[in-house]
Enzyme design. Structure first.
Site, mmCIF file in Angstrom:
data_model
loop_
_atom_site.group_PDB
_atom_site.id
_atom_site.type_symbol
_atom_site.label_atom_id
_atom_site.label_comp_id
_atom_site.label_asym_id
_atom_site.label_seq_id
_atom_site.Cartn_x
_atom_site.Cartn_y
_atom_site.Cartn_z
ATOM 1 N N SER A 25 0.769 -1.050 0.074
ATOM 2 C CA SER A 25 -0.112 0.114 0.177
ATOM 3 C C SER A 25 0.782 1.312 -0.062
ATOM 4 O O SER A 25 0.329 2.243 -0.261
ATOM 5 C CB SER A 25 -1.149 -0.004 1.295
ATOM 6 O OG SER A 25 -0.488 -0.642 2.427
ATOM 7 N N GLY A 53 2.530 0.008 8.774
ATOM 8 C CA GLY A 53 3.794 1.207 8.735
ATOM 9 C C GLY A 53 4.340 1.592 7.576
ATOM 10 O O GLY A 53 5.032 2.610 7.168
ATOM 11 N N SER A 54 3.697 1.056 6.357
ATOM 12 C CA SER A 54 4.296 1.322 4.819
ATOM 13 C C SER A 54 3.954 2.879 4.610
ATOM 14 O O SER A 54 4.671 3.532 4.121
ATOM 15 C CB SER A 54 3.713 0.565 3.849
ATOM 16 O OG SER A 54 2.464 0.782 3.288
ATOM 17 N N TRP A 55 2.714 3.264 4.882
ATOM 18 C CA TRP A 55 2.396 4.643 4.743
ATOM 19 C C TRP A 55 3.476 5.740 5.533
ATOM 20 O O TRP A 55 3.914 6.922 4.959
ATOM 21 C CB TRP A 55 0.974 5.142 4.931
ATOM 22 C CG TRP A 55 0.037 4.833 3.843
ATOM 23 C CD1 TRP A 55 0.279 3.952 2.894
ATOM 24 C CD2 TRP A 55 -1.179 5.343 3.483
ATOM 25 N NE1 TRP A 55 -0.893 3.688 1.905
ATOM 26 C CE2 TRP A 55 -1.898 4.590 2.469
ATOM 27 C CE3 TRP A 55 -1.949 6.530 4.019
ATOM 28 C CZ2 TRP A 55 -2.718 4.973 1.856
ATOM 29 C CZ3 TRP A 55 -3.194 6.617 3.522
ATOM 30 C CH2 TRP A 55 -3.670 6.099 2.656
ATOM 31 N N ASP A 79 -2.014 3.475 15.664
ATOM 32 C CA ASP A 79 -2.710 2.249 15.387
ATOM 33 C C ASP A 79 -3.201 1.654 16.518
ATOM 34 O O ASP A 79 -2.534 1.725 17.523
ATOM 35 C CB ASP A 79 -1.961 1.583 14.323
ATOM 36 C CG ASP A 79 -2.852 0.590 13.658
ATOM 37 O OD1 ASP A 79 -3.107 0.670 12.429
ATOM 38 O OD2 ASP A 79 -3.502 -0.408 14.197
ATOM 39 N N ASP A 95 -6.398 4.179 20.061
ATOM 40 C CA ASP A 95 -7.777 3.964 19.217
ATOM 41 C C ASP A 95 -7.947 5.263 18.611
ATOM 42 O O ASP A 95 -8.010 6.511 19.561
ATOM 43 C CB ASP A 95 -8.791 3.770 20.082
ATOM 44 C CG ASP A 95 -10.045 3.401 19.433
ATOM 45 O OD1 ASP A 95 -10.330 3.806 18.271
ATOM 46 O OD2 ASP A 95 -11.013 2.982 19.893
ATOM 47 N N ASP A 120 -5.584 5.268 6.306
ATOM 48 C CA ASP A 120 -5.962 4.060 5.443
ATOM 49 C C ASP A 120 -6.614 3.035 6.383
ATOM 50 O O ASP A 120 -6.436 1.886 6.104
ATOM 51 C CB ASP A 120 -4.435 3.584 5.098
ATOM 52 C CG ASP A 120 -4.409 2.435 4.134
ATOM 53 O OD1 ASP A 120 -5.615 2.379 3.426
ATOM 54 O OD2 ASP A 120 -3.689 1.678 4.131
ATOM 55 N N LYS A 160 -9.058 6.281 2.803
ATOM 56 C CA LYS A 160 -9.385 5.288 1.888
ATOM 57 C C LYS A 160 -10.970 5.153 2.364
ATOM 58 O O LYS A 160 -11.493 5.371 3.289
ATOM 59 C CB LYS A 160 -8.814 3.951 2.581
ATOM 60 C CG LYS A 160 -9.383 2.829 1.852
ATOM 61 C CD LYS A 160 -8.512 1.887 1.965
ATOM 62 C CE LYS A 160 -8.537 1.141 3.318
ATOM 63 N NZ LYS A 160 -7.476 0.016 3.644
HETATM 64 N N1 SAM Z 1 -1.641 2.202 5.899
HETATM 65 C C1 SAM Z 1 -1.185 1.164 6.510
HETATM 66 C C2 SAM Z 1 0.438 0.571 6.006
HETATM 67 O O1 SAM Z 1 0.355 1.195 4.761
HETATM 68 O O2 SAM Z 1 0.952 -0.080 6.288
HETATM 69 C C3 SAM Z 1 -2.208 0.047 6.447
HETATM 70 C C4 SAM Z 1 -3.228 0.205 7.292
HETATM 71 S S1 SAM Z 1 -4.309 -1.254 7.632
HETATM 72 C C5 SAM Z 1 -4.902 -1.587 5.952
HETATM 73 C C6 SAM Z 1 -5.828 -0.810 8.629
HETATM 74 C C7 SAM Z 1 -5.409 -0.418 9.832
HETATM 75 O O3 SAM Z 1 -6.464 0.242 10.566
HETATM 76 C C8 SAM Z 1 -5.186 -1.705 10.678
HETATM 77 O O4 SAM Z 1 -3.827 -1.820 11.218
HETATM 78 C C9 SAM Z 1 -6.080 -1.485 11.981
HETATM 79 O O5 SAM Z 1 -5.315 -2.060 13.296
HETATM 80 C C10 SAM Z 1 -6.224 -0.106 12.030
HETATM 81 N N2 SAM Z 1 -7.581 0.217 12.797
HETATM 82 C C11 SAM Z 1 -8.487 -0.074 12.483
HETATM 83 N N3 SAM Z 1 -9.531 0.646 13.508
HETATM 84 C C12 SAM Z 1 -8.806 1.424 14.220
HETATM 85 C C13 SAM Z 1 -9.079 2.366 15.366
HETATM 86 N N4 SAM Z 1 -10.226 2.644 15.849
HETATM 87 N N5 SAM Z 1 -7.837 3.139 15.666
HETATM 88 C C14 SAM Z 1 -6.645 2.832 15.265
HETATM 89 N N6 SAM Z 1 -6.265 1.963 14.341
HETATM 90 C C15 SAM Z 1 -7.255 1.391 13.619
#
Ligand code: SAM
Length: 301
Positions: A25, A53-55, A79, A95, A120, A160
């Site tokens: 991503s 953590g890629s973003w 996260d 959160d 994301d 997203k």
């Molecule tokens: N952008 C990230 C990357 O490039 O590595 C990928 C993100 S991943 C698709 C979605 C993330 O949303 C998950 O790690 C999940 O733990 C996080 N997430 C979902 N609900 C959340 C919340 N209420 N608070 C913080 N993080 C949350």
């Protein structure tokens, strides 16, 4: 990101490993920024829902290029899941819907506003499509609420989204808070997926509008005073007129010369599969794997 035959089928998956990104991503944010340049001149940025953590890696590489004057720059990544350290990124395991998270970020920025915020976020899917869509919408609303409290005037927000039934309503709502709202689909995002990214440029809320973080607020409550979603139960019909809905500009970004994420490319079969850049820190399936190893994994009915 694992080590498998996916290396051969998904060029972005392979390229992410080659370039040291934790997830494919990364290319979505890179391609979005190449088109919209929201990271140019950004000083304080926040990556919501950032694990693995890629973003954040992209933000770190773009905000801290070698040799720049970078002393005042700050990146905060948030996260629910733990994340392995990334150079120049402050990691918060928290959160995004919790008010304490807003307070912590504000303290980290010493009361100064953010220039750019991205999200994301994706909740764990249940397979119940209506419920999944609702929870995803709530997560976007939380990211937006947090962003309206943190962004400076003129700041930018990227999130997203999944283009569902009521997405045009969201475009018009965002149009009240930002000068320009664009729906963008990077080449690295699969065409077969409903995923897109909402790019909101130039934060500029109405002067009498108060940003607030309240997870219990409905969308209508949140946008109160923005002249949308305003039909009340007791309203007489003459007062009613169609709610404004708009269609956001849709842009495919990444350029025609970049790889197509839905295509299969020939990869030299002699090229070995690459190791993962970062093993998952605390994946949700960890407990199940441990139980399986001990022969204690049972099916519940
Ligand atoms: N952008 C990230 C990357 O490039 O590595 C990928 C993100 S991943 C698709 C979605 C993330 O949303 C998950 O790690 C999940 O733990 C996080 N997430 C979902 N609900 C959340 C919340 N209420 N608070 C913080 N993080 C949350």
């Amino acid at each position: 990101m694992g080590k498998s035959s996916k290396d051969k089928r998904d060029l972005y998956y392979r390229k992410a490993k080659e370039q040291g990104y934790r997830a494919r991503s990364a290319f979505k944010l890179l391609q979005l920024d190449d088109d919209f340049h929201f990271l140019k001149d950004a000083v304080r940025v926040v990556d919501l829902c950032a694990a693995p953590g890629s973003w954040s890696q992209v933000l770190s590489r773009r905000l801290f290029p070698e040799g720049g004057n970078i002393s005042d720059r700050k990146i905060v990544a948030v996260d629910l899941q733990p994340m392995s350290p990334i150079d120049n990124v402050i990691i918060l395991q928290a959160d995004i819907t919790h008010p304490k998270t807003l307070q912590t970020i504000t303290e980290l920025f010493e009361g100064k506003k953010a220039d750019f915020i991205c999200s994301d976020g994706a909740p764990d899917v249940t397979g119940l499509h209506d419920l999944d869509e609702y929870v995803q919408q709530q997560l976007i609303l939380s990211a937006l609420q947090l962003s309206t409290c943190l962004l400076r005037k003129g700041g930018n927000f990227v999130a997203k989204i999944f283009r569902g039934r009521d997405i045009d309503m969201m475009y018009s709502q965002l149009g009240y808070l930002f000068e320009k709202v664009i729906c963008a689909k990077p080449r690295s995002s699969r065409g077969t997926s409903l995923e897109s990214f909402i790019v909101c440029l130039g934060y500029n809320p109405p002067s009498d509008w108060e940003p607030k973080l309240d997870v219990n607020a409905s969308v209508e409550d949140f946008f109160q005073g923005c002249e949308i979603g305003k039909l009340q139960l007791g309203d007489t019909l003459p007062a009613y007129h169609e709610e404004q809905r708009s269609i956001a500009t849709f842009i495919a970004c990444g350029g025609l010369s970049s790889f197509d994420s839905d295509a299969t490319y020939h990869v030299d079969t002699l090229t070995p599969a690459l190791d993962p850049v970062q093993s998952p820190t605390n994946p949700p399936y960890k407990k199940a794997l441990e139980l399986k190893r001990k022969g204690k994994l049972t099916l519940t009915t």
